[in-house]
Write a protein that holds these residues in place. Sequence first.
Motif, PDB file in Angstrom:
ATOM      1  N   ALA A  52       0.835  -1.210   0.000  1.00  0.00           N
ATOM      2  CA  ALA A  52       0.000   0.000   0.000  1.00  0.00           C
ATOM      3  C   ALA A  52       0.865   1.255   0.000  1.00  0.00           C
ATOM      4  O   ALA A  52       0.554   2.243  -0.685  1.00  0.00           O
ATOM      5  CB  ALA A  52      -0.935  -0.008   1.212  1.00  0.00           C
ATOM      6  N   LEU A  53       1.964   1.206   0.741  1.00  0.00           N
ATOM      7  CA  LEU A  53       2.877   2.356   0.784  1.00  0.00           C
ATOM      8  C   LEU A  53       3.465   2.626  -0.602  1.00  0.00           C
ATOM      9  O   LEU A  53       3.445   3.758  -1.105  1.00  0.00           O
ATOM     10  CB  LEU A  53       4.003   2.090   1.797  1.00  0.00           C
ATOM     11  N   TYR A 106      -5.473  -0.708   4.568  1.00  0.00           N
ATOM     12  CA  TYR A 106      -4.385   0.220   4.211  1.00  0.00           C
ATOM     13  C   TYR A 106      -4.638   0.993   2.933  1.00  0.00           C
ATOM     14  O   TYR A 106      -4.066   2.033   2.701  1.00  0.00           O
ATOM     15  CB  TYR A 106      -3.077  -0.578   4.001  1.00  0.00           C
ATOM     16  N   ARG A 107      -5.481   0.413   2.074  1.00  0.00           N
ATOM     17  CA  ARG A 107      -5.616   0.940   0.721  1.00  0.00           C
ATOM     18  C   ARG A 107      -6.620   2.086   0.672  1.00  0.00           C
ATOM     19  O   ARG A 107      -7.659   2.012   1.338  1.00  0.00           O
ATOM     20  CB  ARG A 107      -6.097  -0.187  -0.193  1.00  0.00           C
ATOM     21  N   GLU A 108      -6.347   3.079  -0.132  1.00  0.00           N
ATOM     22  CA  GLU A 108      -7.317   4.156  -0.360  1.00  0.00           C
ATOM     23  C   GLU A 108      -8.516   3.565  -1.091  1.00  0.00           C
ATOM     24  O   GLU A 108      -8.331   2.802  -2.046  1.00  0.00           O
ATOM     25  CB  GLU A 108      -6.718   5.241  -1.270  1.00  0.00           C
ATOM     26  N   GLU A 158     -11.212   3.103  -3.873  1.00  0.00           N
ATOM     27  CA  GLU A 158     -11.086   3.540  -5.277  1.00  0.00           C
ATOM     28  C   GLU A 158     -12.296   4.349  -5.689  1.00  0.00           C
ATOM     29  O   GLU A 158     -13.369   4.161  -5.158  1.00  0.00           O
ATOM     30  CB  GLU A 158     -10.934   2.336  -6.192  1.00  0.00           C
ATOM     31  N   TRP A 198      -2.754  -8.113  -3.260  1.00  0.00           N
ATOM     32  CA  TRP A 198      -3.208  -7.037  -4.148  1.00  0.00           C
ATOM     33  C   TRP A 198      -3.988  -7.639  -5.324  1.00  0.00           C
ATOM     34  O   TRP A 198      -3.465  -8.483  -6.042  1.00  0.00           O
ATOM     35  CB  TRP A 198      -2.027  -6.218  -4.681  1.00  0.00           C
ATOM     36  N   LYS A 251       0.848   3.967  -3.069  1.00  0.00           N
ATOM     37  CA  LYS A 251       0.485   5.369  -2.796  1.00  0.00           C
ATOM     38  C   LYS A 251       1.557   6.318  -3.317  1.00  0.00           C
ATOM     39  O   LYS A 251       1.275   7.470  -3.661  1.00  0.00           O
ATOM     40  CB  LYS A 251       0.300   5.583  -1.288  1.00  0.00           C
ATOM     41  N   GLU A 252       2.795   5.840  -3.376  1.00  0.00           N
ATOM     42  CA  GLU A 252       3.885   6.659  -3.907  1.00  0.00           C
ATOM     43  C   GLU A 252       4.110   6.409  -5.392  1.00  0.00           C
ATOM     44  O   GLU A 252       5.178   6.689  -5.932  1.00  0.00           O
ATOM     45  CB  GLU A 252       5.167   6.397  -3.105  1.00  0.00           C
TER      46      GLU A 252
END
Length: 303
Positions: free
Chosen positions: A197-198, A299-301, A303, A229, A201-202
């Motif tokens: 997730a990190l 952890y995931r934003e 969608e 994922w 996100k980047e």
Amino acid sequence: MTGVGFIGLGNMGGPMAANLARAGLRVQVFDLLPDHLIAAGQAGCHCAASAAQAVAGCDLVISMLPAGEHVVGLWLGTGSGDIVGNGLLAALSPDTLVIDCSTIDVASARAVGEAARALGHRFIDAPVSGGVAGAVAGTLTFIVGGERADFEAAKPILAHMGQNLFHAGALGAGQIAKMCNNMLLAIQMAGTAEALALGVKEGLDPAVLSGIMAKSSGSNWSLERYNPWPGVMEKVPASRGYEGGFMTRLMVKDLGLAMALAEHAHSAVPLGALARNLFNLHASRGEGERDFSSILNLYREPE
Ligand code: NAD
């Protein structure tokens, strides 16, 4: 061998009993739920009207039940068994080999094992790893505690339901080893989800990042074989909406057992405790019935 008595025909026990019947054994089965009993009958097992009837005349009996209270209740008759106050151990033929495959607390496993031995029977705790898919395919891993001779005696039967058979040590050692494994798995899965997730996100591609970490020092089973994922890996729960696999609520249960074990051992398990909280939080958000790799969604934003 005269026959196998099999009690508990749920998600795991149903296909396990079916595999024994498919191997040509006489399998006498019982479950409190009529639908489960009927399904086992259709898979070639002999349906019994009670647990006592299922074990009658068998020299090997297997239980696959939800939790310690059910196992104690069935065999010792002090809980929710169908013959409360008169445990099933008392109904067994002399020198029966009792195999409990449920994942339960060590104290319950030892209590039932010691009572079985006191009555002249043999007992092994034999929890499994591999999930429903492994139970259906007959590829489970059995992690056994008890006398080595009893493990050797059980092996030909266990081999019809599983591929990897381990003797972990004395009575209760199967449960201890399984709890250590599942605690590590939970920590690994949560850590893998966090790292993915990190990176995403980047701006990284989850498949590219997974490929890099799989060949680097962060490599682990959750990343390489059970990637959380969606779309990174085929044929894993993440790529089918987290359906099937190993339900989050069962991971929460196993982590609870690991915490109780740690308390008993006075062993510090800070990462295990954190993983338990994370999976518990995840389950409380309505994700209990989904595969445990769905922890990624913590952890995931959205969608
Ligand atoms: P389940 O709830 O699907 O099945 C349990 C069955 O036991 C049910 O059919 C229930 O009716 C029956 N039962 C309960 N008490 C009974 C009694 N006194 N007499 C007869 N039948 C009784 O559970 P499951 O998913 O099959 O799991 C069984 C065990 O295996 C659990 O300890 C679980 O932690 C462990 N396990 C499950 C998985 C998995 O992926 N489902 C993986 C590894 C280990």
